[in-house]
Design a protein around this motif. Structure first.
Motif, short mmCIF file in Angstrom:
data_model
loop_
_atom_site.label_atom_id
_atom_site.label_comp_id
_atom_site.label_asym_id
_atom_site.label_seq_id
_atom_site.Cartn_x
_atom_site.Cartn_y
_atom_site.Cartn_z
N ARG A 173 30.12 48.18 36.49
CA ARG A 173 30.44 48.09 35.06
C ARG A 173 31.87 47.63 34.82
N MET A 196 23.10 48.20 42.64
CA MET A 196 22.91 49.58 43.10
C MET A 196 24.07 50.46 42.60
N ALA A 197 23.79 51.23 41.58
CA ALA A 197 24.83 52.07 40.97
C ALA A 197 24.18 53.09 40.06
N PRO A 198 24.88 54.22 39.84
CA PRO A 198 24.36 55.16 38.83
C PRO A 198 24.42 54.50 37.45
N GLN A 199 23.65 55.04 36.53
CA GLN A 199 23.53 54.43 35.19
C GLN A 199 24.89 54.11 34.56
N GLN A 202 26.40 50.98 35.91
CA GLN A 202 25.53 49.80 36.07
C GLN A 202 26.13 48.56 35.41
N LYS A 220 17.80 46.61 38.98
CA LYS A 220 18.81 47.66 38.86
C LYS A 220 18.27 48.92 39.53
N ASP A 222 19.18 52.89 40.59
CA ASP A 222 20.17 53.94 40.30
C ASP A 222 19.88 55.24 41.06
N ASN A 223 18.97 55.21 42.04
CA ASN A 223 18.79 56.43 42.82
C ASN A 223 18.80 56.12 44.31
N SER A 224 19.24 57.11 45.08
CA SER A 224 19.50 56.86 46.51
C SER A 224 18.21 56.60 47.29
N TYR A 259 30.72 59.05 44.70
CA TYR A 259 29.26 58.91 44.58
C TYR A 259 28.66 58.20 45.79
#
Lengths: 320, 156
Positions: A173, A196-199, A202, A220, A222-224, A259
């Motif tokens: 972001r 690949m990133a948390p919301q 993103q 997109k 957002d989870n491992s 993270y």
């Protein structure tokens, strides 16, 4: 250095380089072609910009970008004039960017290399002066010369860019390299991008819109669990630092701090030949334990910065 | 109830019709109020929540002695697609469905606080590209998107 002199004719916009969206594939190929010849020592450009002045205006901290542009200007025989510490210039007294740039133009600068914390600063600068402006980072918006370095590195290491699957991990972001890299990758065929990133980290909607319009496939994640599923298909893993300084709310930063870390465990999810890239500087997201892995490309990537910036200055300023 | 019973017809000016009910205030904010106030002959008449065959309920803004400029009309049409504009000259009515502008210059503040157009000493005039298909406008300096529906919150 010995060898033939480089061609000075270019189709690159004489306004400079504000965004990778302004570049065509043939212009990118021209920059890469010259950079490749520089890397191989096949071209001599030691005085191509003799008598020119390259103004480096850095209103934000920089190590690699500043130093490589400075060295690039010197290598080409140009004079490098720098405002690298805004606290000792009139910008600290509140002088506007506009006034600063106008003065540099009046003092005979041939081009301005600008890093500034404001998004849109480079576009504004290019409208404010009649000399070329090169965007060396405009807040969290863009960093087009870094993207050139990134794709140049991918092309050198992989032999192609078309059809590659590229994972982008981290702060998508606020990282300025991500939009520019996406813009540049969209020039190639069949590239697939995995964000690949948390919301909250993103990729921004305007980047998605650009990719959709260019027909670039992306996903997109957002989870491992999903990340681990995607890792084995990647050709390149591009990691970014969490841009602490750009978070409007420090508590949001604390939520995502730490993270992700790319370390030897991460490598076990990836194919052996996957290139690990990072625009640097890194903090904790890229463990030094993988620095000596054969697929850790990031120092070579940083090293390519000099050749790309020499090529860019030479081509934009019409070096002889 | 017919609105003609509420307010008499005007002989010179602009009638903005088919505004969604209770949105007239936003329409007035979008008009260049400074220009409106510069002319002492201008009168502003607002009708809110009146019956409408097309919309069920609607607002109407009547501007006596004021012709809404084309660029203002374009911004209004972007935010309120149902709006119709009637220019009245000597009682003669010219109905107009304004076109959507490609760009909006100097009327909307960029929502991105770190945009160069929000730095007070920089003479950067905010400029947006209209991307109607996506329901947004996009800052031509910093690329930030702003939903069309949120434009009234960022009017200069």
């Amino acid at each position: 250095m010995s060898g033939s002199r480089a061609e000075s004719k270019t189709t690159l916009p004489t306004k400079g380089l504000i965004s990778c969206r302004d570049l065509s594939l043939s212009e990118v190929s021209e920059i890469f072609g010259l950079a490749e010849r520089l890397v191989r020592g096949e071209v001599r450009l030691s005085s191509s910009l003799l008598g020119k002045k390259v103004a480096l205006v850095f209103a934000e901290p920089s190590t690699r970008t500043f130093q490589s542009f400075y060295l690039a200007a010197k290598t080409l025989g140009a004079e490098a004039v720098s405002i690298a510490d805004p606290t000792v210039s009139s910008m600290a007294k509140g002088e506007s960017l506009y006034d600063t740039l106008k003065m540099l133009e009046l003092y005979g600068a041939s081009c301005i290399v600008l890093r500034h914390p404001a998004r849109g600063a480079a576009r504004f600068a290019s409208e404010s002066v009649s000399i070329p402006v090169i965007n060396a980072g405009s807040g969290s918006q863009e960093h087009p010369t870094q993207a050139l370095i990134d794709v140049f590195t991918i092309r050198r290491k992989r032999g192609r860019v078309d059809g590659l699957k590229i994972g982008m991990l981290g702060d998508l972001r606020y990282s300025r390299t991500i939009p520019s890299l996406c813009h540049l990758l969209s020039l190639y065929s069949g590239v697939e991008i995995y964000f690949m990133a948390p919301q909250i980290l993103q990729v921004r909607r305007e980047v998605e819109m650009y990719l959709e319009e260019r027909g670039v496939q992306f996903a997109k994640i957002d989870n491992s669990e999903e990340m681990r599923r995607v890792m084995p298909v990647l050709d390149v893993l591009y990691v970014t630092r969490i841009q602490k300084e750009r978070f409007p709310d420090p508590t949001e930063y604390e939520k995502v701090r730490g993270y992700y870390v790319v370390d030897s465990t991460t490598l076990s999810y990836l194919r052996d030949d996957v290139g690990i890239m990072h625009p640097l500087p890194r903090v904790d997201e890229l463990s030094p334990e993988i620095d000596h892995a054969p697929n850790a490309w990031y120092f070579e990537q940083a090293g390519n910065g000099l050749s790309i910036r020499i090529a860019l200055l030479h081509l934009i300023l019409g070096g002889e | 109830m017919d609105e003609s019973l509420l307010v008499r017809k005007i002989d010179w000016g602009t009638v903005l019709d088919h505004i969604p009910a209770w949105s007239a205030e936003q329409v007035i904010r979008l008009l260049n109020l400074k220009h409106l106030r510069e002319n002492p002959d201008v009168s502003l008449i607002v009708l809110q929540n009146v019956p409408s065959r097309r919309l069920g309920r609607k607002d109407i803004v009547k501007l006596y002695h004021y012709m809404v400029a084309k660029d203002e009309a374009g911004i209004l049409a972007l935010i309120f697609p149902t709006i119709t504009i009637n220019y009245i000259r000597d009682w003669k009515v010219e109905k107009e469905k304004p076109g959507i502008p490609e760009r909006i210059v100097g009327r909307i503040k960029c929502p991105e606080t770190s945009c160069i157009t929000n730095l007070k000493r920089e003479p950067a005039v905010p400029r947006f590209e209209v991307r109607q298909k996506h329901g947004v406008i996009q800052c031509m300096y910093c690329d930030t998107l702003l939903e069309i529906a949120k434009i009234p919150e960022y009017l200069i």
